[in-house]
Scaffold this motif. Structure first.
Motif, short mmCIF file in Angstrom:
data_model
loop_
_atom_site.label_atom_id
_atom_site.label_comp_id
_atom_site.label_asym_id
_atom_site.label_seq_id
_atom_site.Cartn_x
_atom_site.Cartn_y
_atom_site.Cartn_z
N UNK A 371 -12.57 -9.40 7.47
CA UNK A 371 -11.04 -9.62 7.82
C UNK A 371 -10.35 -8.19 7.86
N UNK A 372 -9.09 -8.06 8.30
CA UNK A 372 -8.46 -6.82 8.01
C UNK A 372 -7.08 -7.18 7.39
N UNK A 373 -6.66 -6.48 6.61
CA UNK A 373 -5.36 -6.45 6.09
C UNK A 373 -4.45 -5.30 6.37
N UNK A 374 -3.43 -5.56 6.85
CA UNK A 374 -2.59 -4.54 7.29
C UNK A 374 -1.99 -3.70 6.16
N UNK A 375 -2.19 -2.47 5.84
CA UNK A 375 -1.71 -1.42 5.07
C UNK A 375 -0.46 -0.52 5.42
N UNK A 376 -0.27 -0.54 6.69
CA UNK A 376 0.52 0.52 7.43
C UNK A 376 1.21 0.07 8.48
N UNK A 377 2.24 0.38 9.02
CA UNK A 377 2.98 -0.10 9.96
C UNK A 377 2.56 0.52 11.25
N UNK A 378 1.85 1.62 11.18
CA UNK A 378 1.41 2.32 12.62
C UNK A 378 0.12 2.83 12.08
N UNK A 379 -0.73 3.26 13.29
CA UNK A 379 -1.93 4.20 12.93
C UNK A 379 -1.94 5.41 12.25
N UNK A 380 -0.68 5.89 12.12
CA UNK A 380 -0.60 7.12 11.26
C UNK A 380 -0.74 7.12 9.76
N UNK A 381 -1.13 5.70 9.34
CA UNK A 381 -1.15 5.64 7.85
C UNK A 381 -2.68 5.60 7.41
N UNK A 382 -2.89 6.20 6.44
CA UNK A 382 -4.21 6.31 5.71
C UNK A 382 -4.24 5.78 4.26
N UNK A 383 -5.30 4.98 4.18
CA UNK A 383 -5.77 4.25 2.76
C UNK A 383 -6.76 5.17 2.23
N UNK A 384 -6.46 5.26 1.05
CA UNK A 384 -7.47 6.34 0.39
C UNK A 384 -8.28 5.28 -0.87
N UNK A 385 -7.36 4.50 -1.45
CA UNK A 385 -7.94 3.75 -2.43
C UNK A 385 -7.18 2.40 -2.48
N UNK A 386 -8.04 1.60 -3.30
CA UNK A 386 -7.58 -0.05 -3.53
C UNK A 386 -8.07 -0.06 -4.94
N UNK A 387 -7.32 -1.09 -5.66
CA UNK A 387 -7.54 -1.55 -7.00
C UNK A 387 -6.91 -2.70 -7.02
N UNK A 388 -7.39 -3.64 -8.25
CA UNK A 388 -7.11 -4.90 -8.44
C UNK A 388 -6.61 -5.06 -10.02
N UNK A 389 -5.58 -5.48 -10.01
CA UNK A 389 -4.73 -5.93 -11.29
C UNK A 389 -4.62 -7.61 -11.28
N UNK A 390 -4.99 -8.30 -12.63
CA UNK A 390 -4.87 -9.60 -12.48
C UNK A 390 -3.60 -10.25 -11.53
N UNK A 391 -3.93 -10.78 -10.52
CA UNK A 391 -2.86 -11.15 -9.42
C UNK A 391 -2.52 -10.40 -8.63
N UNK A 392 -2.75 -8.95 -8.50
CA UNK A 392 -2.32 -8.11 -7.70
C UNK A 392 -3.41 -7.23 -7.15
N UNK A 393 -3.15 -6.80 -5.65
CA UNK A 393 -3.96 -6.02 -5.19
C UNK A 393 -3.33 -4.68 -4.84
N UNK A 394 -3.56 -3.54 -5.29
CA UNK A 394 -2.73 -2.27 -5.18
C UNK A 394 -3.58 -1.20 -4.19
N UNK A 395 -2.70 -0.99 -2.97
CA UNK A 395 -3.40 0.04 -2.17
C UNK A 395 -2.55 1.33 -1.98
N UNK A 396 -3.15 2.54 -1.90
CA UNK A 396 -2.41 3.49 -1.60
C UNK A 396 -2.17 3.74 -0.11
N UNK A 397 -1.26 4.41 0.27
CA UNK A 397 -1.04 4.70 1.69
C UNK A 397 -0.36 5.91 2.06
N UNK A 398 -0.88 6.75 2.73
CA UNK A 398 -0.13 7.82 3.04
C UNK A 398 -0.14 8.12 4.50
N UNK A 399 1.16 8.39 4.77
CA UNK A 399 1.71 8.55 6.29
C UNK A 399 1.40 9.93 6.75
#
Length: 523
Positions: A371-399
């Motif tokens: 499945x896909x989880x949208x991390x940016x509102x357009x195709x101009x976004x870049x996701x470099x890293x993901x990490x999990x904290x208890x109860x949270x998913x944190x993802x970087x986004x570069x425009x």
């Protein structure tokens, strides 16, 4: 393809060039055009967004239209014919004649159900409101002379590895460099901090204090080094014969160190003796991420594949492959060249994958469902890293368009979008680590061009935070099913292969309307 995708591709290439150690004159000229290209891309996206606004309205405008529709509906019901009103009154009279006992039973059942089942929306709304008010203080730790490639944390210490060949230890409360661990002759690519119980075993074997903690680093010089955290002494060095691109520690049984190479090889080393226990060629390209959870090890490669391994203690070869999913399943066949890495964060049956796209891949490693989880509102976004904290998913986004950097937060396990944290002082985030303070506050560290510590401030304090919490309603869509690359990513890949093709039948307007966030809104 369209001009928008061509501009995005050029900006990706420029970002890749800026991460290089040195540039040729031709590359320097390309980099100098970044501001001009960003301006042109922003102008095109603004023009193309106009025709779509009436079809896909979100946020405040969407709420306004919703209120207008509701008011019209109320106005319409005020003119309901008398016959319908009479029928309605008659029905209400019949309902009142129902047995009182039935009503009482029904009310009791409803009350019991409401007590047993907490409202998930209420819990989510409470969590979202909490993060919308979150305040962080940012502190930059200066000392590295090149890109920070990896970070880790132990108590009040941050450990960072850099392309400048050094590993540095920082004292977070005072934001000062505590130790500089020099010894690698190549860029440091990965770090690991073994659990305290395994550190005690090695400390005992080396006749050191039982409270000693260790740091493990891997480098392109083909070496893995084990350092003491207290003195910065290198107590063990393992030569792997391959450039080390990733590593992890298996905190089970006697313990193992697993390393991944630039050629796709996995090697397993005994924690105490550092003897090689297993070597296996499984990936076709560099192993960019290794992560262990209990008796399981997860590996990901630039070739887009993901492997799951089970650890068998005492076996001649400790790792046994139990699952392998290739790029045709993960949809990560084209890794973005900006970072050259496929990052993963695994927990339970799911693996979150970041491969330089605007969306995060979510793989059920047991079934191969993607499945896909949208991390940016357009195709101009870049996701470099993901990490999990208890109860949270944190993802970087570069425009790519604006150069802006954010950390997007999602609730787990539902993967519902909470909030975006951003600051004008943030540089691109290529690595991330997180831990909780004794008081329960969040403390994070991000690396890239800069090494930055994020320290959460008390919610009732008067200090103003350095980070802005905002929400992008276009990220509110739930997980979308995926059998491969999304449409916008497939289009972009086609554009990479046919950059000079001017006969494309796909227009820029179709690209914008077909973006992933619009599909999520429609769902």
């Amino acid at each position: 393809m369209g001009e928008v995708r061509k501009l995005q591709k050029k900006l990706r290439q420029i970002e890749n060039l800026e991460l290089k150690v040195s540039l040729t004159p031709e590359e320097a000229v390309k980099v100098s055009k970044k501001a001009e290209l960003r301006s042109r891309l922003a102008e095109l996206l603004l023009q193309l967004s106009g025709p779509q606004q009436t079809q896909y309205i979100v946020g405040e405008e969407g709420d306004k239209m919703k209120r207008q529709v509701e008011s019209r509906t109320e106005h319409h019901t005020d003119h309901t014919p008398a016959v319908k009103l009479a029928r309605k009154d008659h029905q209400e009279t019949e309902d009142k004649t129902k047995s009182g006992a039935e009503q009482e039973i029904k009310e009791r059942e409803t009350g019991i159900q409401s007590q047993k089942l907490p409202d998930p929306d209420a819990e989510f709304s409470s969590l979202k409101a909490l993060w919308e008010k979150a305040k962080f203080r940012l502190r930059t730790l200066k000392g590295h002379s090149d890109i920070i490639t990896c970070v880790a944390a132990v108590d009040n210490l941050v450990i960072s590895g850099s392309r400048d060949t050094t590993v540095k230890v920082w004292h977070v409360p005072t934001a000062t460099e505590q130790r500089n661990l020099g010894g690698h002759s190549g860029g440091v690519t990965c770090l690991s901090t073994p659990p305290a119980e395994y550190c005690r075993k090695l400390a005992s074997a080396l006749h050191l204090s039982e409270k000693e903690r260790f740091i493990i680093s891997g480098s392109t010089d083909c070496c893995v080094r084990i350092w003491t955290l207290s003195s910065g002494q290198c107590v063990k060095s393992i030569y792997t014969f391959n450039a080390v691109t990733s590593l992890c520690v298996i905190a089970e049984w006697e313990g193992y160190i697993v390393t991944g190479s630039d050629a796709g090889k996995l090697q397993v080393w005994d924690w105490l003796s550092q003897e090689n226990r297993q070597s296996v060629n499984v990936h076709l390209d560099a192993v960019t991420t290794l992560q262990s959870h209990g008796p399981l090890v997860f590996s990901a490669s630039t070739d887009g594949s993901v492997c799951v391994w089970e650890v068998y203690d005492g076996a001649a070869e400790p790792l046994k492959q139990i699952q392998h999913w290739g790029s045709e399943v993960t949809g990560c066949s084209r890794i973005d060249d900006v970072t050259g890495k496929l990052r993963l964060s695994a927990r339970g049956d799911h693996i979150f994958l970041a491969n330089g796209r605007s969306s995060i891949r979510v793989l059920n490693w047991r079934t191969g469902t993607m499945r896909r989880l949208t991390n940016h509102s357009s195709t101009a976004g870049v996701t470099d890293c993901v990490n999990q904290i208890p109860g949270l998913l944190v993802a970087s986004c570069f425009d790519l368009t604006s150069g802006g950097n954010t950390l997007n937060l999602f609730s787990l396990p539902e993967c519902r979008y909470l909030v975006s944290l951003t600051s004008s002082d943030l540089s691109r985030i290529l690595c991330f680590a997180a831990w909780l303070t004794p008081s329960g506050g969040h403390r994070w560290v991000t690396g890239g061009r800069d090494l930055t510590v994020w320290e959460q401030l008390p919610g009732n304090g008067k200090k103003r935070g350095d980070v802005n919490a905002k929400r992008d309603s276009r990220l509110d869509g739930l997980l979308a099913e995926s059998d491969g690359d999304s449409q916008e990513e497939s289009d972009e890949d086609d554009d990479d292969d046919h950059d000079d093709d001017e006969d494309s039948t796909i227009t820029d307007a179709e690209e914008v309307s077909g973006s992933s966030w619009l599909r999520c809104v429609l769902q």
